[in-house]
Design an enzyme around this catalytic site. Structure first.
Site, PDB file in Angstrom:
ATOM      1  N   GLN A  91       0.863  -1.184   0.000  1.00  0.00           N
ATOM      2  CA  GLN A  91       0.000   0.000   0.000  1.00  0.00           C
ATOM      3  C   GLN A  91       0.897   1.231   0.000  1.00  0.00           C
ATOM      4  O   GLN A  91       1.606   1.485   0.978  1.00  0.00           O
ATOM      5  CB  GLN A  91      -0.879   0.056   1.256  1.00  0.00           C
ATOM      6  N   HIS A  97      -8.062   0.920   0.037  1.00  0.00           N
ATOM      7  CA  HIS A  97      -8.515   1.300  -1.300  1.00  0.00           C
ATOM      8  C   HIS A  97      -8.595   0.073  -2.192  1.00  0.00           C
ATOM      9  O   HIS A  97      -7.773  -0.831  -2.109  1.00  0.00           O
ATOM     10  CB  HIS A  97      -7.631   2.379  -1.938  1.00  0.00           C
ATOM     11  N   HIS A  99      -8.569  -1.204  -6.081  1.00  0.00           N
ATOM     12  CA  HIS A  99      -8.170  -0.842  -7.441  1.00  0.00           C
ATOM     13  C   HIS A  99      -9.202  -1.428  -8.401  1.00  0.00           C
ATOM     14  O   HIS A  99      -9.518  -2.619  -8.310  1.00  0.00           O
ATOM     15  CB  HIS A  99      -6.815  -1.466  -7.788  1.00  0.00           C
TER      16      HIS A  99
END
Length: 137
Positions: A91, A97, A99
């Protein structure tokens, strides 16, 4: 989180090419995309990894990731998407998050080797963001 780039993007204090901004999270173009149209989807609160995301936020966050994964091919002309998430290791920003990477047959992506492609200009990046945002409504 004061030093978190993604928190600053969520708050609007750092510019990004946003494709969606909802109560469940924010989606914006990766500045170092694997392929053009590569979107990062982040939850609104600062969460360092998936295991730290509150259970009541899971349905909304993953529904948003699902919406983005459906919009990216339509907006970019890709055949599908690759959806991935790192936890701690690899990360570059320590904020959860997902992708969402547009994929086409023969695009050269092999395993977890992710070659990066830059946008030619801010206008080109804005065009990708606008097209994906348009599909998302």
């Amino acid at each position: 989180m004061p030093d978190c780039l993604f928190c600053a993007i969520v708050a609007g204090s750092v510019p990004a090419f946003k494709v969606v901004d909802s109560p469940d999270g924010v989606g914006f173009l990766d500045i170092r995309p694997v392929f053009k149209g590569h979107v990062l989807v982040v939850p609104r609160p600062h969460v360092p990894e998936l295991s730290a995301l509150e259970p009541d936020l899971l349905p909304g966050f993953f529904a948003l990731v699902q919406r983005v994964a459906a919009a990216v091919p339509e907006a970019t002309g890709a055949r599908g998407t690759f959806v991935a998430m790192n936890n701690i290791v690899s990360q570059s920003v320590p904020h959860l998050h997902a992708h969402v990477v547009p994929r086409t047959k023969g695009d050269g992506l092999r395993g977890f080797f992710w070659p990066r492609h830059k946008y030619g200009s801010e206008e080109e990046a804005a065009s990708y963001a606008s097209r994906i945002a348009g599909v998302l409504g």
